[in-house]
Motif scaffolding. Sequence first.
Motif, PDB file in Angstrom:
ATOM      1  N   LEU A 105       0.827  -1.208   0.000  1.00  0.00           N
ATOM      2  CA  LEU A 105       0.000   0.000   0.000  1.00  0.00           C
ATOM      3  C   LEU A 105       0.860   1.257   0.000  1.00  0.00           C
ATOM      4  O   LEU A 105       0.557   2.232  -0.708  1.00  0.00           O
ATOM      5  CB  LEU A 105      -0.924   0.001   1.216  1.00  0.00           C
ATOM      6  CG  LEU A 105      -2.021  -1.072   1.229  1.00  0.00           C
ATOM      7  CD1 LEU A 105      -2.806  -1.007   2.539  1.00  0.00           C
ATOM      8  CD2 LEU A 105      -2.961  -0.897   0.044  1.00  0.00           C
ATOM      9  N   ARG A 107       3.834   1.521  -1.220  1.00  0.00           N
ATOM     10  CA  ARG A 107       4.456   1.653  -2.536  1.00  0.00           C
ATOM     11  C   ARG A 107       3.496   2.294  -3.536  1.00  0.00           C
ATOM     12  O   ARG A 107       3.909   3.112  -4.362  1.00  0.00           O
ATOM     13  CB  ARG A 107       4.901   0.279  -3.034  1.00  0.00           C
ATOM     14  CG  ARG A 107       5.586   0.334  -4.394  1.00  0.00           C
ATOM     15  CD  ARG A 107       6.302  -0.945  -4.710  1.00  0.00           C
ATOM     16  NE  ARG A 107       7.130  -0.810  -5.893  1.00  0.00           N
ATOM     17  CZ  ARG A 107       8.069  -1.660  -6.250  1.00  0.00           C
ATOM     18  NH1 ARG A 107       8.310  -2.728  -5.498  1.00  0.00           N
ATOM     19  NH2 ARG A 107       8.789  -1.466  -7.339  1.00  0.00           N
ATOM     20  N   MET A 108       2.230   1.932  -3.468  1.00  0.00           N
ATOM     21  CA  MET A 108       1.240   2.552  -4.350  1.00  0.00           C
ATOM     22  C   MET A 108       1.135   4.051  -4.075  1.00  0.00           C
ATOM     23  O   MET A 108       1.020   4.862  -5.010  1.00  0.00           O
ATOM     24  CB  MET A 108      -0.115   1.880  -4.160  1.00  0.00           C
ATOM     25  CG  MET A 108      -0.176   0.455  -4.669  1.00  0.00           C
ATOM     26  SD  MET A 108      -1.787  -0.323  -4.384  1.00  0.00           S
ATOM     27  CE  MET A 108      -2.837   0.753  -5.363  1.00  0.00           C
ATOM     28  N   LYS A 109       1.177   4.433  -2.807  1.00  0.00           N
ATOM     29  CA  LYS A 109       1.139   5.860  -2.480  1.00  0.00           C
ATOM     30  C   LYS A 109       2.376   6.588  -2.986  1.00  0.00           C
ATOM     31  O   LYS A 109       2.291   7.719  -3.472  1.00  0.00           O
ATOM     32  CB  LYS A 109       1.013   6.040  -0.962  1.00  0.00           C
ATOM     33  CG  LYS A 109      -0.317   5.580  -0.393  1.00  0.00           C
ATOM     34  CD  LYS A 109      -0.369   5.805   1.107  1.00  0.00           C
ATOM     35  CE  LYS A 109      -1.688   5.340   1.697  1.00  0.00           C
ATOM     36  NZ  LYS A 109      -1.737   5.555   3.177  1.00  0.00           N
ATOM     37  N   GLU A 111       4.279   5.764  -5.545  1.00  0.00           N
ATOM     38  CA  GLU A 111       4.352   5.782  -7.008  1.00  0.00           C
ATOM     39  C   GLU A 111       3.193   6.516  -7.665  1.00  0.00           C
ATOM     40  O   GLU A 111       3.110   6.551  -8.886  1.00  0.00           O
ATOM     41  CB  GLU A 111       4.394   4.341  -7.525  1.00  0.00           C
ATOM     42  CG  GLU A 111       5.668   3.592  -7.172  1.00  0.00           C
ATOM     43  CD  GLU A 111       5.668   2.177  -7.700  1.00  0.00           C
ATOM     44  OE1 GLU A 111       4.573   1.681  -8.063  1.00  0.00           O
ATOM     45  OE2 GLU A 111       6.750   1.560  -7.747  1.00  0.00           O
ATOM     46  N   ARG A 112       2.302   7.089  -6.875  1.00  0.00           N
ATOM     47  CA  ARG A 112       1.134   7.759  -7.436  1.00  0.00           C
ATOM     48  C   ARG A 112       1.543   8.922  -8.343  1.00  0.00           C
ATOM     49  O   ARG A 112       2.405   9.730  -7.998  1.00  0.00           O
ATOM     50  CB  ARG A 112       0.239   8.272  -6.304  1.00  0.00           C
ATOM     51  CG  ARG A 112      -1.089   8.862  -6.744  1.00  0.00           C
ATOM     52  CD  ARG A 112      -1.915   9.222  -5.532  1.00  0.00           C
ATOM     53  NE  ARG A 112      -2.193   8.043  -4.726  1.00  0.00           N
ATOM     54  CZ  ARG A 112      -2.711   8.093  -3.493  1.00  0.00           C
ATOM     55  NH1 ARG A 112      -2.975   9.260  -2.937  1.00  0.00           N
ATOM     56  NH2 ARG A 112      -2.952   6.973  -2.834  1.00  0.00           N
TER      57      ARG A 112
END
Length: 255
Positions: A105, A107-109, A111-112
């Motif tokens: 989670l 990492r998704m934030k 790479e946004r």
Amino acid sequence: MNLVEWLQRIMVGFGAAWVMWLMIALSVVSVAIILERAWFFWSLRDDLTVLARDLKTSLDDSIEAARRRMDASPSAEAAVVAAGLAVAHQGPEAAEEAMAGAAALQRMKLERRLAYLGTLGNNAPFIGLFGTVIGVVGAFDALGQAAKTPVAQATSQAMAPQAVMSSIAEALVATAVGLAVAIPAVAANNFFQRMIKSTLANTEALTRVLLAHLKIDPAFAGAAPAAAVEQPRGKAARASRQDEHKKGGAGEEER
């Protein structure tokens, strides 16, 4: 009119100016994303050396102390470790799975919106090249128009018409704009990707610190939520063993 002439008229009619306006609009969005991501990474900054040392120290004390220390840190690494501490009483395996999910989670934030920078950096030069092609088409069209009359043909042989020079300049400007938009986007994307890799590496290091404590001392994993439950059981067990010992001693005396 064939297809080539029709496309040529469209290109000459619109020119390359719209391509440059498009590039300017894309660059504004790119700059906004760069500033937003820079502020986001800046808000997550923390001294990871001190954080790792404090984590080890607080784990020697209790899980609650470690959780308070992680909650006090704004870093993504601390958020992942806090997820593991929340389920530490269930054992190392549960903590490891919880931290793996939290890391995904985070990492998704991190790479946004970076996909936009990567896409723009890869394709902005091609968009600029498209404007260059339009400018070159306009230049050759101007040469063709100038060569239709003998007087203009003689003039064009001595000096390029002003329209041709203007079209060539427009083509070069489109190339320059494409490069000017692509270079900052690529540089920022590479910088942020490097920061993401560093963050994930630090996260892995901190999670290993927690898992090492949980695996070395299994009782440590259940200390926070289970201490109140295990302690009465331990007293009851000791009392039961003492009763058994007394009964055993009484039986031996009877014999």
